[in-house]
Design a protein around this motif. Structure first.
Motif, short mmCIF file in Angstrom:
data_model
loop_
_atom_site.label_atom_id
_atom_site.label_comp_id
_atom_site.label_asym_id
_atom_site.label_seq_id
_atom_site.Cartn_x
_atom_site.Cartn_y
_atom_site.Cartn_z
N ALA A 81 72.48 36.28 -1.06
CA ALA A 81 72.66 35.39 -0.20
C ALA A 81 71.55 34.23 0.08
N ALA A 82 70.75 34.23 -0.02
CA ALA A 82 70.13 32.85 0.90
C ALA A 82 71.21 31.88 0.77
N PHE A 83 71.86 31.75 -0.47
CA PHE A 83 72.27 30.63 -0.58
C PHE A 83 73.59 30.78 -0.27
N GLY A 84 73.63 31.98 -0.07
CA GLY A 84 75.45 32.14 0.74
C GLY A 84 75.25 31.69 1.91
N VAL A 85 73.74 31.82 2.70
CA VAL A 85 73.64 31.31 4.44
C VAL A 85 73.06 29.81 4.22
N LEU A 86 72.71 29.65 2.90
CA LEU A 86 72.22 27.94 3.31
C LEU A 86 73.54 27.11 3.03
N LEU A 87 74.54 27.62 1.77
CA LEU A 87 75.72 26.93 1.94
C LEU A 87 76.42 27.09 3.69
N ARG A 88 76.83 28.27 3.87
CA ARG A 88 77.84 27.59 5.38
C ARG A 88 76.63 27.38 6.23
N MET A 89 75.71 27.05 6.84
CA MET A 89 74.77 26.74 7.74
C MET A 89 74.78 24.99 7.41
N MET A 90 73.86 24.80 5.99
CA MET A 90 74.12 23.75 5.97
C MET A 90 76.17 22.58 6.15
N ASP A 91 76.79 23.03 5.25
CA ASP A 91 77.89 22.31 5.46
C ASP A 91 78.73 23.00 6.35
N VAL A 92 78.47 23.90 7.27
CA VAL A 92 79.25 24.11 8.46
C VAL A 92 78.64 23.43 9.75
N ALA A 93 77.86 23.66 9.46
CA ALA A 93 77.41 23.67 11.21
C ALA A 93 76.06 22.20 10.95
N LEU A 94 75.96 21.94 9.94
CA LEU A 94 74.90 21.01 10.09
C LEU A 94 75.70 19.49 9.04
N LEU A 95 76.74 19.84 8.99
CA LEU A 95 77.34 18.60 7.62
C LEU A 95 77.11 17.66 8.26
N PRO A 96 77.15 17.19 9.80
CA PRO A 96 77.25 15.66 9.90
C PRO A 96 75.86 15.30 9.64
#
Lengths: 527, 99, 224, 668, 517
Positions: free
Chosen positions: E254-269
């Motif tokens: 779960a932690a890595f899931g949210v990390l991935l989505r947060m980082m790769d969607v919201a904070l990608l720039p």
């Protein structure tokens, strides 16, 4: 596309698994598997078309498509002889173990043997970089268990030793894993990642990447061999392995490392190989001298053979990195790999027989065995003479080619390396004399070998004799392939433009083709 | 007052809360310090909400309050259970698990 | 006017926060938190978060703190049970770390290039129905855009309730249910003090027992 | 042509067959059967060799280079190694001589080794040796030259340490082997140089292209070949093994360390003449070393007291003559001397063996005396051998030695100096040979001799190793429970008789100005050789040489007679007068010590250093202990942080938080 | 006012698991022992099965739910499957365990389900508010579950430690989210990404990066990334083993899931910024985790430290911010799940069979006395160490490939060196298991004198008078535990030998992030 190689590859492992179920007949089941694999490999050897330098009996399936990893197996002149050595060595050692009463009843032993057999074969067959690394790493696992459970030494030492061995060798192997993956990713920047060796060989990477990846691979192979000064695991490992296991470990596994240099490193990283040639040669030289020096001072018979392996592998490395015009060094290295495998197998068997007679594996407790054991003495003599590369043995031919290869390029190194030849005669004869000859040791109970011992030993010695008479057989099988493996590295070394090299020509052709295609597409769109 | 002032106060409270977690030994008080940290976040959220003129921050703050309440409840539950088990109510005494 | 309010409330909030971490009877720590929460509510009001401010006072400063007070009363709260080895040198370092964190946060929050931070934020626009900060607008957000969080929050409360029940309820040795009944009586007989009788809850442990609770000297650290 | 090849293979394979039969049949062949098997195959081989010789002579002169190829051996990557033989007059002549002498020595051994528990093993080894020697001689390319070279080394090792429970024997064996391997290395390296220049390993091909090799390469190559030759032929400085090799049974000394193997170096140089003629300096090295050896070893032979070692040093000395000859271009002379030497030296050893048997293993001439009466046949043979060795006319040794010296002298220049040394040594040779004869066979009979005269062969109560005094192991007995002397054993007598005949008459093959059979016969081999064509000593030189030679050897005998028969005190006086010289000679010019200091001790030191220091400090310390220690320390640090204090955990978390925030703020 | 549109089909997995939780909770109230001890676990499994099934059904849905608060895509569904598997395994392991009996079955299993639900919310969250709620919904039940073996001091200790440290993490996270909201003016991931992609120097603003830092720390804590890892060994050791198992595998996913989505969607720039930080944290984790695990004699602690190291490896797939990285992470998470399941199941089995708890000595001689436990543990250890023919190897290959392709070669080197060091402790376990003679499996511990069956070895059989008694020791293993071990081990092998199907799944999941390369 054939299935032959897969059959050879998996036969022993399947036999090993069956052995788990076979209980009392575990040894014989595995033996049957190994024997079949051996027979199959001999058929391959005979059927192999030596005049063609290309891969034969290729099996190529995408295994993990997304990572670009293929299940690609193939045989060419480079690995053919080693494959036969592997199946032969494992068959002999399985037979040996099956005849030993204390392990004969433990199916697991044979399961691991079968698995090890398949893993080594896999590393030799593999034509995909990751597959190679996979099998290369995997082949260590069975030895972990075999040593752990059946090692002859007291437990705490054994655990420490096998951990040391395992970790030490895997540090190198895992670095190689990183290097291998980097190779696949970085080699063909414009294409999908692939690890198929033949694809990777087309274009050389930039020199910077080559350099560190080369070092990763070299670390793996040199540790595995083992080469000076990274042989620290060897004494512990050798002391703690059960003899049949040790025999096959020493005979076969170390050769895969030498093979790896020729299969992977030389064609893929020619610039780095040329750049580090001198370093590699010096390491090899140091291995020869140091291994010999250790071998003639130690009194533990296993370690004499162990350090002699260090020295012999030094010769093999020397051959690999000779990079001479005709590729003699490399051809000699492969021949010598086979030879060394063939002499080490019976040598360890003989150590076992000697230990049974002297009650100890220490040279100081032996002596004078020969009188009541003339057959053993005779066989040991042949093995010892072959080990010290007596002219007339195939070992000599191998060493001759290796040293000539080096001589052709770096004459001083070749001359110093000859010291190793002399020292080899010192330590092997020392071992022979102090076990077989001289005064009878304190608790030596000399007797000749039994028929069951002969069953193992005689075929091994016969193989040595056969190769001594006709070394041309392995040589001619590899003649078309092996020199081409080192060709590009040699060209770099000679300062020849690699531009004339087929690799770049192929790349250019591909580029041109692409451009043409693009042009065609453009045309197609315009109207 | 500019938003910055609120934020400054918020950061101050957060730091106090964090410092409190580090110095207090009574788990009850540590829970209070955690409340402080969450409240600091709430203040920041509401200040930003004001700054952007959207309600997201305020909703978030409400949710944080819920969460804070839940954490407190469970935390107190654990403390009560420990007390019943006659374990010392002092975090420095909880060192069974270490190494 | 707003400035005065702000400073009063801010000072109250910070003072309350300091009160929480003061070495005190935990009971006073809780009260300090209440002060802090109420001051904070005032700040919320200044930021046009009426609903949140109200919830803060009612739910948080009210209900939650009452729970605290109960537990403090039950556990007896007062810390000087024993003063034995503690995490060494942590106190000084803790202040240092907190200060460092504070400085960093200030740099991050105040050093931002966003102009809006220096402004006062959204104004009050009475012309609109449900202007910014009104409960109606907030309710609208909660039930539309934030419907899922809203619903999940309810589940979270349920979880907390279940959790609290699991942890805090009295039990008669669930582990003994299946075992030899004679053992139960033995355990009952040996039931130690401080396992949650009503008397203990109200009056705390008798002094005698408390002394008993303190482990003997020389016992290896690590409780029992 | 075909018959030549067939006979060549047969010659080669007979001994191998004998070896295998004896090796595998050690349980089946009883009594003296292994000896007869071994001898029979040797005679067969000899017959085959003679037939080969005749078949070769049937060919036209220019066709007398027959290559017999069996199969490709290592024919890849530029190499053209085949299992091939080259039969030409040189190899054919050598083959015949070797098979002939070997047959006789086998015959001798049948009796001499009787009763030894390793009887079958002995003949297996002996047959193997002959096979190896023939392989060396008949090899058609460098590879099989090296193979044969190493095989004879191995056979020599095996036979030296035949009584393998004597530590002296095994030590001598390993010494011989290692020095021989050193020679192999020289040979291989030399081959490398030559192969690099010519691109072929085949003799004929390489000789044809000898001129194409660069000057440096050919010199280096030839000198390295010389190293091989010196090691095998016990030339300075690689000669020390030969004296120790006398640990082996006496027939072995006769066969290997006198008649055949040690002369391989001579054969090598003669065989490689096209190369040596390309390199003046290499040839000079050979000539000078040969000369040095012949002198030095003669001086040692003068002072040592071990019967077999004296003969061994004389062997070295005689080989010195041969090496000097072939290095100076006197190929046929060198080969001729090899041929005569084979007979008289084998004979000397056989006679010595007989004496040693009578002494029950004792070899020290100080303890021998007056065997003349007890062993007349042995005495006769010994004297014939001795005269031949001393170069007394008309014995074989006289003719060949003086031919060598005459041819070398014909080179002129500094070669004359070599000849002078040669003549001086001829005098010394006569001196020590007759020292031996006078001391062993004349004078008051020793107890053993007396016992023999009474018809009883002496047996020691407790056999002891004469070198160490160690009690002998009777299982692998020395020299076996039974002893055999020529007087009582037909085979020994027969073999010695034949050899004695040749020791007298073999020289008639080539008498100056009378016959030059050998010269003519060898013509095809040395066709095109500068020296072979140029060197024709004038009659004056030839006959002057003969006269001087005869005079020197007779003088030597006379002096020996004076010293050891008439005035024995002179020996002591001389010893006193030349004490330093005597010490030098007795200690064999300190060659063993020099080798020990130069090679053995450094190697041993290196081994000890590696074993005791380097392995521990660097290999296990730096590469294993270091990282392991680092990881352990890391582990301790990490786990000590894991203190169980909740607040410490939180603190670390806050630290981490500040760190991460700081990092990103810096990037902001 | 109109309520938002709700896509019930897409929401169905979440509804199923939450609804199931409540049903289980209710069922637990029944008095019947059969219901409590058998029906409730069964219902839990059914719920998780339904959750998994519905997740598969919604595999291709790719929709945003309720104003984009949640996203239902292959990525979330893939992780849901992992949670379901972990949950089912945890239920099986808990079936006859002490913890549910101590805490009442209904509550225990419903908390487990709530936690699963929280995970599902977390990995689907597209909005920081949802994210935070999911985060708490996942954590709070676990705090309770850790403490459920209340008779054991260490269980409570672990619960409290987890709670306190977890709350610090939550507070950090929420403060960071607040800062992100302040910087971007949005709580939606898409809104954040849009604000960051717009012209301006927002991506290098201190407010934003400060927020990123705090969010990273909050999430890294959950993933046991060093230096935010210190709770891990203590909590793993103290918690009841089935819960440890669940925590180890599902929380990590779960932690890595949210990390991935947060980082790769919201904070990608701002990937360059957080990438460097995470890279550094990865190295620290690999080092700390591997050296910390050396010399541990408690299996659970050992696995905890190893999970820290594994978190370091997994971060490699996050830092690169490529689809390949996402795939590699997801693949490794699945492998991580099965190999840890196998390991913990065996540890649990030995806890029940011997009096040595999770001490490594409890495994002595297992190879000969209990092959059905020994082989799974062997495979698990080899896989954790990254030995070929196991999933761990393929997982590491894919992670390294992702790292190298993303230009993080030194991270790849760190991974392999860490793996090499990790052999020292994984293999030691194998050595113990396959060498020593077996300890007696049933030790007659006096009923009053013995500790809990899952007693901490350091505590030893404490004969203190205050100690409650333990249930009689079981002499035979529980088949469901063995089953979990064997199935998980087989899955580990399968992932190592024929990983293609799993790769097909992770490809779909990785493709959910359209912003990535």
């Amino acid at each position: 596309m054939t299935i032959h190689l897969s059959i050879v590859l998996w036969l022993p492992a399947v036999a090993g698994v069956l052995a788990l179920a076979a209980r009392r007949f575990a040894g014989w089941v595995t033996l049957a598997g190994s024997l079949l694999a051996f027979a199959y490999s001999v058929v391959l050897l005979i059927d192999f078309n030596a005049s063609s330098g290309s891969l034969q009996y290729v099996t190529d399936e995408a295994w993990i498509e997304q990572l670009g990893i293929h299940y690609k197996l193939g045989v060419d002149g480079l690995n053919l002889a080693l494959i036969v050595l592997t199946t032969f060595g494992f068959t002999a050692c399985t037979l040996w173990a099956a005849l030993e009463r204390d392990v004969a009843r433990t199916p697991q032993f044979f399961f691991w043997m079968g698995l090890a057999h398949s893993a080594v074969l896999g590393a030799l067959f593999a034509q995909d970089l990751i597959l190679f690394v996979l099998f290369f790493d995997l082949m260590l696992v069975p030895f972990f268990f075999l040593t752990l459970i059946w090692g002859p030494t007291p437990r705490p030492d054994r655990v420490r030793a096998i951990l040391k061995l395992f970790i030490y060798t895997l540090v190198g192997s895992l670095l190689m894993l990183a290097g291998a993956i980097a190779t696949g990713v970085l080699s063909l920047p414009n294409e999908a990642t692939t690890f198929v060796l033949s694809d990777l060989e087309r274009i050389a990477m930039d020199e910077g990447s080559q350099r560190w990846i080369f070092l990763c691979f070299a670390a793996a192979f040199l540790v595995k061999m083992p080469a000076f000064p990274v042989h620290g695991w060897m004494p512990d490992g050798y002391r703690n392995m059960p003899l049949p296991v040790l025999a096959v470990f020493s005979a076969v596994l170390s050769k895969v490392a030498a093979y790896g240099f020729l299969r992977v490193v030389m064609p893929l990283f020619p610039d780095a190989a040329a750049e580090f040639q001198m370093l590699a040669l010096l390491i090899a030289l140091a291995s020869i001298l140091y291994g010999s020096a250790m071998a003639f001072t130690t009194t533990e018979t296993r370690l004499i053979l162990g350090y002699s392996s260090v020295a012999q592998l030094g010769f093999i490395t020397l051959g690999v990195f000779a990079l001479d015009d005709a590729g003699d060094g490399a051809q000699g290295a492969i021949l010598q790999s086979v030879n060394h495998g063939l002499v080490v197998l019976p040598a360890f068997f003989i150590v076992g027989l000697l230990a049974a007679r002297a009650g100890s594996e220490d040279l100081r407790d032996m002596g004078g065995v020969a009188f009541r054991a003339p057959v053993l003495a005779g066989l040991f003599l042949i093995v010892a003479l072959a080990t010290l590369a007596m002219p007339g043995s195939a070992n000599f031919v191998g060493e001759f080619m290796i040293l000539f290869g080096v001589f052709d390029v770096k004459i001083v190194i070749a001359i110093v390396a000859f010291t190793g030849v002399v020292l080899a005669s010192v330590y092997m004869l020392r071992m022979f004399i102090r076990s077989m000859h001289d005064r009878v040791g304190p608790s030596v109970d000399s007797r000749d070998i039994r028929v069951r011992d002969g069953l193992v030993l005689v075929p091994l010695v016969a193989a040595i004799l056969f190769l001594a008479l006709y070394p041309q057989l392995p040589l001619e099988k590899g003649e078309q392939t092996i020199p081409s493996r080192v060709q590009s590295a040699r060209q770099v070394l000679a300062g020849e433009e690699i531009a004339v090299d087929p690799r770049e020509a192929a790349a250019e052709a591909a580029e041109a083709e692409e451009e043409a295609e693009r042009a065609r597409e453009g045309e197609g769109r315009e109207p | 007052m500019s938003i910055a002032w609120y934020l400054a106060v918020s950061a101050f409270i957060f730091a106090i809360g964090a410092g409190g977690v580090l110095v207090k030994r009574n788990p009850l008080v540590i829970l209070l310090c955690l409340e402080l940290m969450l409240n600091a976040a709430n203040l920041a959220l509401i200040a930003f909400s004001r700054m952007h003129g959207t309600h997201d921050g305020q909703v978030f703050a409400l949710i944080v309050m819920v969460v804070a309440a839940c954490e407190v409840t469970v935390g107190l539950g654990v403390i009560v259970a420990m007390y019943r088990r006659r374990l010392p109510v002092d975090v420095d005494e909880m060192r069974e698990l270490q190494g | 006017m707003a400035e005065v309010f702000f400073f009063v409330a801010a000072i109250g909030a910070i003072a309350g926060a300091f009160g929480v971490i003061r070495e005190w009877n935990p009971f006073y720590n809780v009260l300090a938190l209440v002060v802090h929460l109420i001051s904070l509510a005032a700040l919320f009001l200044l930021l046009r978060a009426e609903f949140v401010a109200a919830a803060q006072v009612v739910v948080y400063a009210g209900a939650v703190m009452v729970l605290y007070v109960f537990v403090v009363a039950y556990v007896g709260g007062d810390p000087p049970l024993m003063r034995r080895p503690t995490a060494p040198g942590l106190r000084g370092l803790a202040v240092l770390f907190a200060a460092a964190l504070l400085v960093e946060l200030w740099i991050a929050l105040l050093g931002t290039g966003l102009k809006a931070v220096d402004g006062e934020g959204a104004g009050y626009n009475a012309a609109v129905e449900d202007p910014f900060g009104s409960p109606g607008a907030l309710g609208n957000a909660l039930l539309t855009k934030f419907l899922i969080p809203f619903e999940l929050a309810s589940l979270l409360l349920l979880v907390a309730a279940v959790g609290a029940v699991v942890l805090a309820r009295r039990r008669r040795g669930a582990a003994l249910e299946e075992s030899d009944p004679t053992l139960v009586s033995v355990v009952e007989a040996l039931r130690p003090p401080g396992t949650g009788t009503m008397r203990e809850g109200v009056s705390g442990l008798p002094d005698v027992e408390r002394r008993e609770l303190a482990p003997a000297k020389g016992e290896p650290e690590g409780g029992w | 042509m075909t018959s030549v090849k067939t006979f060549a293979w047969l010659t080669l394979l007979f001994p191998l067959a004998g070896c295998i039969v004896n090796a595998l049949g050690y349980r089946v062949l009883r009594g003296k059967a292994p000896g007869y098997v071994g001898t029979a195959v040797l005679f067969a081989s000899f017959v085959s060799a003679v037939l080969m010789l005749f078949a070769l002579q049937d060919l036209a002169a220019e066709e007398r280079h027959v290559r017999a190829v069996a199969w490709d051996y290592m024919a890849v990557g530029g190499f053209d190694g085949q299992l091939a033989l080259l039969i030409d007059p040189l190899s054919a002549f050598m083959t015949v001589t070797i098979t002939g002498v070997s047959s006789l020595i086998h015959l001798y051994s049948v009796a001499y080794m009787g009763g030894d528990r390793g009887y079958a093993r002995f003949f297996s080894y002996l047959n193997f040796f002959v096979f190896s020697m023939l392989l060396l001689i008949l090899a058609g390319n460098f590879i099989f030259l090296i193979v044969g070279w190493a095989f004879v080394g191995a056979a020599s090792y095996l036979l030296i340490s035949f009584w393998f429970r004597r530590t002296t024997a095994t030590a001598a064996g390993i010494k011989a082997f290692v020095i021989n391997v050193l020679g192999d290395v020289g040979l291989v390296l030399g081959t490398f140089f030559i192969f690099r220049g010519t691109g072929t390993l085949d003799y004929l091909g390489a000789f044809e292209k000898a001129g194409e090799i660069s000057g440096g390469d050919v010199t280096a190559g030839c000198i390295l070949l010389l190293v091989g030759a010196f090691a095998k032929s016990a030339q300075i400085p690689l000669h020390t093994w030969l004296a120790d090799a006398m640990e082996g049974p006496t027939p072995v000394s006769a066969l290997i360390h006198a008649a055949t193997m040690v002369t391989a170096g001579v054969y090598l140089i003669a065989r490689m003449w096209p190369l040596f003629e390309e390199s003046e300096s290499a040839a000079a090295v050979g000539a000078i070393i040969g000369c040095l050896t012949l002198f030095v070893s003669a001086t040692i032979g003068l002072v040592v007291t071990d019967l077999k070692r004296i003969i061994a040093y004389s062997t070295m000395s005689q080989i010195g003559y041969m090496v000097m000859a072939v290095s100076s271009g006197a190929y046929v002379a060198g080969i001729f001397h090899f041929y005569t030497h084979a007979f008289f030296k084998a004979l000397l050893f056989m006679a010595a063996g007989s004496v040693i048997a009578a002494m029950a293993g004792v070899q020290d001439i100080d303890r021998m005396r007056g065997f003349r009466g007890a062993m007349p046949f042995t005495f006769g043979c010994f004297v014939i051998g001795g005269l031949s060795l001393a170069g007394v006319p008309p014995f074989a040794g006289f003719v060949s030695k003086d031919e060598v010296l005459a041819y070398v002298a014909d080179r002129g220049d500094w070669h004359v100096a070599l000849v002078v040394v040669g003549y001086i040594t001829a005098f010394i040779t006569a001196l020590y040979t007759f020292r031996l004869i006078f001391r062993v066979f004349f004078g008051e009979p020793s107890p053993e001799a007396r016992e023999l005269e009474e018809g009883h062969l002496h047996h020691a109560d407790v056999p002891r190793n004469p070198m160490t005094g160690e009690e002998e192991d009777t299982d692998v007995g020395f020299p076996g429970p039974e002893h055999h002397i020529a007087e009582r054993e037909g085979p020994m007598k027969g073999a010695m008789g034949v050899l004695a005949f040749f020791a007298v008459f073999a020289g008639f093959l080539q008498i100056p100005n009378v016959t030059d059979a050998l010269d003519t016969f060898m013509e095809p081999t040395f066709e095109g050789s500068r020296f072979h064509e140029e060197l024709h000593p004038s009659d004056a030189l030839t006959f002057g040489g003969l006269a001087i030679g005869a005079a020197f050897s007779l003088a030597g005998i006379a002096v020996a007679y004076l010293i050891w028969m008439r005035r024995p005190e002179i020996a002591a006086q001389v010893r006193e007068r030349f004490r330093p010289l005597h010490t030098l000679f007795v200690n064999k010019w300190y060659a063993d010590e020099a080798l020990d200091r130069l090679f053995v001790r450094p190697a041993a030191w290196f081994g000890r250093f590696a074993q005791q220091t380097f392995e521990r400090v660097v290999v296990n310390g730096l590469f294993v202990g270091g990282p392991v220690g680092l990881v352990r320390a890391g582990s301790a640090a990490v786990r000590s942080r894991q203190s169980g204090f909740l607040r410490a955990y939180a603190a670390l978390m806050v630290v981490g938080l500040t760190g991460v925030v700081l990092w990103l703020l810096i990037r902001a | 006012m109109k309520g938002p549109h709700i896509d019930w089909e897409a929401l169905s997995p979440l509804v199923a698991v939450m609804g199931g939780a409540i049903v289980v909770l209710m069922a637990g109230l029944l008095r019947s022992r059969f219901v409590r001890e058998s029906l409730v676990p069964f219902l839990t499994i059914v719920t998780l099965g339904a959750f998994a099934g519905l997740s598969i059904w919604q595999w291709d849905a790719n929709v945003d739910l309720v104003s984009a608060a949640l996203r239902v895509d292959a990525f979330a569904m893939y992780l849901n499957l992992l949670f379901a598997v972990a949950g089912i395994a945890a239920v099986l392991l808990s079936w006859r365990a002490l913890a549910p009996r101590e805490s009442a079955h209904g509550e225990y299993y419903s908390l487990l389900l709530f936690s699963v639900g929280g995970m599902a919310v977390l990995v689907g969250a597209q909005n920081t508010v949802t994210l935070f709620l999911g985060f708490e919904l996942l954590s709070i039940p676990l705090y309770v579950l850790c403490a459920t073996e209340m008779r054991r001091a260490t269980s409570l200790e672990s619960g409290l430690k987890y709670l306190v440290i977890g709350s610090v993490g939550s507070a950090t996270l929420v403060y960071g989210l607040a800062m992100l909201y302040g910087a971007t003016g949005s709580t939606d991931f898409s809104g954040m990404a849009a604000a960051l992609s717009a012209e301006g120097d927002l991506p290098s603003d201190s407010l934003l990066l400060g927020g990123v830092a705090m969010v990273l720390v909050g999430l890294a804590f959950k993933a046991s990334v060093a230096p935010f890892h210190q709770w891990t060994p203590d909590v793993y050791e103290g918690a009841p083993t089935p819960i440890t198992t669940f925590m180890a595998v599902a929380t990590k996913a779960a932690a890595f899931g949210v990390l991935l989505r947060m980082m790769d969607v919201a904070l990608l720039p701002v990937a360059d910024d957080w990438g460097a930080v995470l890279g550094a944290l990865a190295i620290v984790s690999i080092v700390v985790g591997n050296v910390g695990a050396l010399g541990q004699s408690s299996m659970k602690r050992l696995l905890a430290w190893s999970s820290v190291a594994q978190a370091g490896y997994l971060l490699a797939g996050v830092v690169v911010a490529t689809r390949l990285g996402v795939r590699a992470t997801l693949f490794y998470l699945a492998v991580y799940l099965v190999m840890n399941l196998a390991a913990f199941a065996v540890v649990l089995a030995r806890e029940r069979e011997t009096s040595l708890g999770d001490h490594v000595d409890a495994l002595a001689g297992l190879g000969w006395s209990r092959p059905w436990l020994a082989w799974p543990l062997t495979i698990a250890m080899l896989s954790l160490a990254g030995i070929p023919a196991t999933g761990g190897f393929i997982g590491k290959v894919s992670l390294i490939e992702a790292a190298v392709e993303g230009g993080w070669t030194w991270l790849a080197i760190a991974i392999v060196l860490g793996s090499a060091a990790s052999l020292a402790y994984y293999l030691r376990v194998l050595a113990v298991m396959w060498m020593r003679p077996g300890v007696e499996t049933s030790s007659p511990v006096p009923a009053l004198a013995g500790g809990s069956s899952e007693l901490d070895p350091a505590e030893g059989p404490d004969p203190g008078p205050s100690d409650e008694t333990a249930p009689p020791r079981r002499t035979r293993g529980h088949f469901e535990v063995t089953l979990v071990a064997v199935v998980a081990a087989l899955a580990t092998l399968a992932a190592g030998v024929y990983p293609d199907p799993l790769f097909d799944l992770v490809r779909d999941a990785g493709d959910s992030f359209r912003g990535l390369l």
